[in-house]
Design a protein around this motif. Sequence first.
Motif, PDB file in Angstrom:
ATOM      1  N   TYR A 707     -19.791  28.091 -47.910  1.00 25.25           N
ATOM      2  CA  TYR A 707     -20.874  28.713 -47.148  1.00 25.25           C
ATOM      3  C   TYR A 707     -22.223  28.569 -47.842  1.00 25.25           C
ATOM      4  N   LEU A 708     -22.326  27.653 -48.801  1.00 26.10           N
ATOM      5  CA  LEU A 708     -23.458  27.635 -49.711  1.00 26.10           C
ATOM      6  C   LEU A 708     -24.809  27.557 -49.001  1.00 26.10           C
ATOM      7  N   ASN A 709     -24.947  26.700 -48.001  1.00 19.36           N
ATOM      8  CA  ASN A 709     -26.253  26.514 -47.365  1.00 19.36           C
ATOM      9  C   ASN A 709     -26.634  27.658 -46.445  1.00 19.36           C
ATOM     10  N   THR A 710     -25.781  28.681 -46.316  1.00 21.56           N
ATOM     11  CA  THR A 710     -26.118  29.863 -45.520  1.00 21.56           C
ATOM     12  C   THR A 710     -26.365  31.092 -46.391  1.00 21.56           C
ATOM     13  N   LEU A 711     -26.310  30.930 -47.700  1.00 22.22           N
ATOM     14  CA  LEU A 711     -26.370  32.069 -48.612  1.00 22.22           C
ATOM     15  C   LEU A 711     -27.711  32.171 -49.312  1.00 22.22           C
ATOM     16  N   VAL A 712     -28.084  33.411 -49.616  1.00 23.73           N
ATOM     17  CA  VAL A 712     -29.174  33.710 -50.541  1.00 23.73           C
ATOM     18  C   VAL A 712     -28.546  34.464 -51.709  1.00 23.73           C
ATOM     19  N   ILE A 713     -28.543  33.848 -52.877  1.00 26.13           N
ATOM     20  CA  ILE A 713     -27.831  34.366 -54.049  1.00 26.13           C
ATOM     21  C   ILE A 713     -28.841  34.910 -55.050  1.00 26.13           C
ATOM     22  N   GLU A 714     -28.637  36.134 -55.490  1.00 27.61           N
ATOM     23  CA  GLU A 714     -29.483  36.746 -56.505  1.00 27.61           C
ATOM     24  C   GLU A 714     -28.644  37.008 -57.755  1.00 27.61           C
ATOM     25  N   LEU A 715     -29.198  36.656 -58.906  1.00 25.33           N
ATOM     26  CA  LEU A 715     -28.515  36.803 -60.186  1.00 25.33           C
ATOM     27  C   LEU A 715     -29.413  37.527 -61.174  1.00 25.33           C
ATOM     28  N   ALA A 716     -28.804  38.332 -62.031  1.00 23.72           N
ATOM     29  CA  ALA A 716     -29.525  38.998 -63.120  1.00 23.72           C
ATOM     30  C   ALA A 716     -28.681  38.895 -64.380  1.00 23.72           C
ATOM     31  N   PHE A 717     -29.349  38.693 -65.510  1.00 24.70           N
ATOM     32  CA  PHE A 717     -28.669  38.514 -66.796  1.00 24.70           C
ATOM     33  C   PHE A 717     -29.196  39.534 -67.792  1.00 24.70           C
ATOM     34  N   ASN A 722     -24.706  49.069 -76.397  1.00 24.63           N
ATOM     35  CA  ASN A 722     -23.590  49.987 -76.609  1.00 24.63           C
ATOM     36  C   ASN A 722     -23.936  51.186 -77.464  1.00 24.63           C
ATOM     37  N   THR A 723     -25.048  51.176 -78.154  1.00 23.47           N
ATOM     38  CA  THR A 723     -25.417  52.280 -79.036  1.00 23.47           C
ATOM     39  C   THR A 723     -26.743  52.868 -78.597  1.00 23.47           C
ATOM     40  N   GLU A 724     -27.047  54.055 -79.109  1.00 27.62           N
ATOM     41  CA  GLU A 724     -28.308  54.714 -78.764  1.00 27.62           C
ATOM     42  C   GLU A 724     -29.510  53.910 -79.238  1.00 27.62           C
ATOM     43  N   GLU A 725     -29.354  53.197 -80.358  1.00 27.99           N
ATOM     44  CA  GLU A 725     -30.459  52.382 -80.852  1.00 27.99           C
ATOM     45  C   GLU A 725     -30.741  51.196 -79.935  1.00 27.99           C
ATOM     46  N   GLU A 726     -29.702  50.695 -79.284  1.00 31.66           N
ATOM     47  CA  GLU A 726     -29.872  49.530 -78.416  1.00 31.66           C
ATOM     48  C   GLU A 726     -30.329  49.901 -77.013  1.00 31.66           C
ATOM     49  N   LEU A 727     -30.072  51.134 -76.597  1.00 27.91           N
ATOM     50  CA  LEU A 727     -30.466  51.582 -75.267  1.00 27.91           C
ATOM     51  C   LEU A 727     -31.964  51.880 -75.221  1.00 27.91           C
ATOM     52  N   PRO A 728     -32.601  51.780 -74.047  1.00 24.57           N
ATOM     53  CA  PRO A 728     -32.036  51.362 -72.765  1.00 24.57           C
ATOM     54  C   PRO A 728     -31.878  49.840 -72.694  1.00 24.57           C
ATOM     55  N   GLU A 729     -31.054  49.399 -71.742  1.00 24.51           N
ATOM     56  CA  GLU A 729     -30.875  47.972 -71.545  1.00 24.51           C
ATOM     57  C   GLU A 729     -32.118  47.354 -70.915  1.00 24.51           C
ATOM     58  N   PHE A 730     -32.189  46.054 -70.989  1.00 24.52           N
ATOM     59  CA  PHE A 730     -33.294  45.311 -70.381  1.00 24.52           C
ATOM     60  C   PHE A 730     -32.734  44.040 -69.755  1.00 24.52           C
ATOM     61  N   LEU A 731     -33.347  43.601 -68.691  1.00 25.70           N
ATOM     62  CA  LEU A 731     -32.954  42.354 -68.052  1.00 25.70           C
ATOM     63  C   LEU A 731     -33.599  41.181 -68.774  1.00 25.70           C
ATOM     64  N   LEU A 732     -32.783  40.193 -69.114  1.00 24.51           N
ATOM     65  CA  LEU A 732     -33.347  38.967 -69.671  1.00 24.51           C
ATOM     66  C   LEU A 732     -34.137  38.218 -68.601  1.00 24.51           C
ATOM     67  N   GLY A 733     -33.572  38.150 -67.403  1.00 27.41           N
ATOM     68  CA  GLY A 733     -34.245  37.462 -66.314  1.00 27.41           C
ATOM     69  C   GLY A 733     -33.441  37.570 -65.043  1.00 27.41           C
ATOM     70  N   THR A 734     -34.077  37.229 -63.940  1.00 24.49           N
ATOM     71  CA  THR A 734     -33.435  37.224 -62.628  1.00 24.49           C
ATOM     72  C   THR A 734     -33.708  35.886 -61.946  1.00 24.49           C
ATOM     73  N   CYS A 735     -32.956  35.626 -60.883  1.00 25.70           N
ATOM     74  CA  CYS A 735     -33.146  34.389 -60.124  1.00 25.70           C
ATOM     75  C   CYS A 735     -32.614  34.579 -58.716  1.00 25.70           C
ATOM     76  N   GLN A 736     -33.294  33.980 -57.755  1.00 29.17           N
ATOM     77  CA  GLN A 736     -32.843  33.966 -56.373  1.00 29.17           C
ATOM     78  C   GLN A 736     -32.757  32.525 -55.898  1.00 29.17           C
ATOM     79  N   LEU A 737     -31.568  32.119 -55.460  1.00 29.34           N
ATOM     80  CA  LEU A 737     -31.319  30.771 -54.973  1.00 29.34           C
ATOM     81  C   LEU A 737     -31.188  30.819 -53.458  1.00 29.34           C
ATOM     82  N   ASN A 738     -32.029  30.042 -52.768  1.00 23.29           N
ATOM     83  CA  ASN A 738     -32.109  30.109 -51.316  1.00 23.29           C
ATOM     84  C   ASN A 738     -31.435  28.901 -50.670  1.00 23.29           C
TER      85      ASN A 738
END
Length: 750
Positions: A707-717, A722-738
């Motif tokens: 169904y690839l040519n009918t999809l809009v795919i969104e990805l986040a990385f 896992n620890t209080e020092e590392e929190l909060p998390e952050f997104l490295l990046g996002t992408c939308q494939l049309n």
Amino acid sequence: MEGWLYLVRSSRFGLQSSRKRYFVLEENSLHCFKCLPFSRTEDPIKSTLIDSCIRVADNGRESIHRKVLFIFTLYNSSDHSDQLKLGARSSEEAAKWMHSFKEAALKECLNRRENLLVFSRQKHRYFRLSRRRGIGHMNSLGLDWTDCSSVHAEPVTADVVAPYSWEIFGCRNGLRLFKEANGNFRRKNYDDHPAIMAVGMVDATSEAVFQTVMTIGASRSEWDFCVSRATIVEHLDGHTDIIQEQIKKDWLPWGMKPRELLMRRYWRREDDGTYVILFHSVIHKKCSPQKGYVRACLKGGGYVISPLNQGKQSVVKHMLSINWKYWKSSMFKSCEIYLTIRMTERVAALREMFRAKFGSYPCVDCSRGELTRCGASPECDKEDIKVELQSTVENGHTEDPPAEVPEEEPYIKPSNSTTPFLQLSNASDEFFDVPEQSEYEYFDLDSDQFMSECSEDTWFPDAANGKQTQVQERSQQKMSTAAIFVKKLQNLAVQRKIHRDLREVTLEEGLSCSSCLYGSTLPKDPTCSTPCSWTIPDPSTFLIRGKNYLQDWKKVKASGTLMQLVGVDWLKSDRREDDLGGRPSSLVQKYAAGFGSEFFFIINFQIPGSVTYNIALYYMMESPLGRNPLLERFVNGDDAFRNSRFKLIPFISKGSWIVRQTVGRKACLLATGLEINYFRGKNYLEIAVHIGSSSVATGITGLVLRYLNTLVIELAFLIQANTEEELPEFLLGTCQLNHLDIAKAVNARP
């Protein structure tokens, strides 16, 4: 954890055999016994260590010598030939073992870091199962699990903020009926074949319902009032097969010719015990349309079976979208809709069947086939008791355990050895197997059908008089060893994947570009109006761990990304394309030649097949890595740490509901199920994700490509915190494939 498993071996001819063994997993040590140990000091016949190099692969459902087993493989990531294949009698049991092995590998990973051990020194150590030489005690390590990715058992909820895609339009037979939110039954051009979903509650465990739905034997006629005949045409792998079904003639409207379906069936199990079974029509060279039948087109369908009330009950969702190919549908569209709605009412039949068979008992466990084997006869009570007793013994739990078993005394930790799992087939106990209560106790019609590819494995209820024609039990004739060997070779010779999807028939050859610049083969379109393009979606669509996640377990909307997406590649090749960032014609090397300080983060998805496709995402960051300690540790750390932290959040924002259901919206650690290779350059880190390393991921990707040519795919990385020092998390990046198009993939240049 401990219990009975089946040790699966393969001969040089590819023939599989299984031997029943009792396994004990304590800390990071795995022990193997011929029989149930009665003392903690009893020596195992084999032992091994589970370290950070160990991976677990889910091989799905297979039949080995008329025993249906759920197979999984332990293998060494540094040497894939060193592996151990095990099988369990139920999917729940297999899932518990796989989870325990992953926990043991993560725990050993943390233990090595706390003791300042370098992973690279043990990179090539074999995954061994060696004999234990002495008796001793293993001290408790007292590890801090806050650094392990699985310490917090997150509820299996979506990590994407998106509107509900279904709306209710009625209630029938105690089932709620839904249609897609954008659907309108009265509109003539509503995709011509609307998707319908029926939702109901069944008083049985999710595994019991799963086993019942997967069965195509004679017991299926107890609840499936639509299908008159079902056959497994081809078994592709443990999660996928090709099914042919014929619809009952008297169930169809008057004047409508008989219908049949040829479809691919795929299943998987989620971490919370939810089972997903999906269907869609295919074309198969070995199965042409039957004479007198019209082959309908199943655009998408399946079941979602979720546990409820601590697993005692299940919520069953049955979804269908069928083109019945009925000529009257052009004038009376409600006819096809009515047929689809009636077919989804099989959920009510499932509910009533469990209620009638087991009365007021709310928790029904048919994981070992009691439903198919017992029927409704009074004699089944004795068999249920026998199976329940054996199930208890196999799982290592008895009401009266031996008094001499010291609970506090752990097993000995085995010493290093040089015998890898690969040599288990030459072990002295190869021909020893734990005897079953009855050699064919677990054999039923469904398990025999499961691996057969001939038309004799079918079931035929009598539509004329409403009585089911019982299939005669075949006598278990003993064949000679030579005859069995010849039959096995004949089965192996025809196990080629000769099926193809409906959409694959029209695929064309992709474009070529001998002078492509890696990082710019897919155009950018912020308006999302150009097919086969990419853009940057709103980061607030995705949910990540907040600052107080360790206290309240709440996720918050992401406010932004750490890196900027600067380019996307859509490539094809006859092999895997690795290290795209290190090629002279890449975008990365262009910046490196200018002596810039930019750092690139490349994610390269490798989709294998007759043609290998690559989707490569290029993220750039101008600030130094040192400003983010977690990212710096990830970039400059070892592969074990990277594998335990790198996460993906997928989301299908537009497209077929069957694809949305398959992909899901939950964050996942990619390395837990996929092979990942890392390429570190001067100004970049490339993560190559090999989709073909997992049969589950391969099945999902195959459906997405359809169904690839009918999809809009969104990805986040992101990198999991896992620890209080590392929190909060952050997104490295996002992408939308049309609306990606396979025909527009660019040939990769060496």
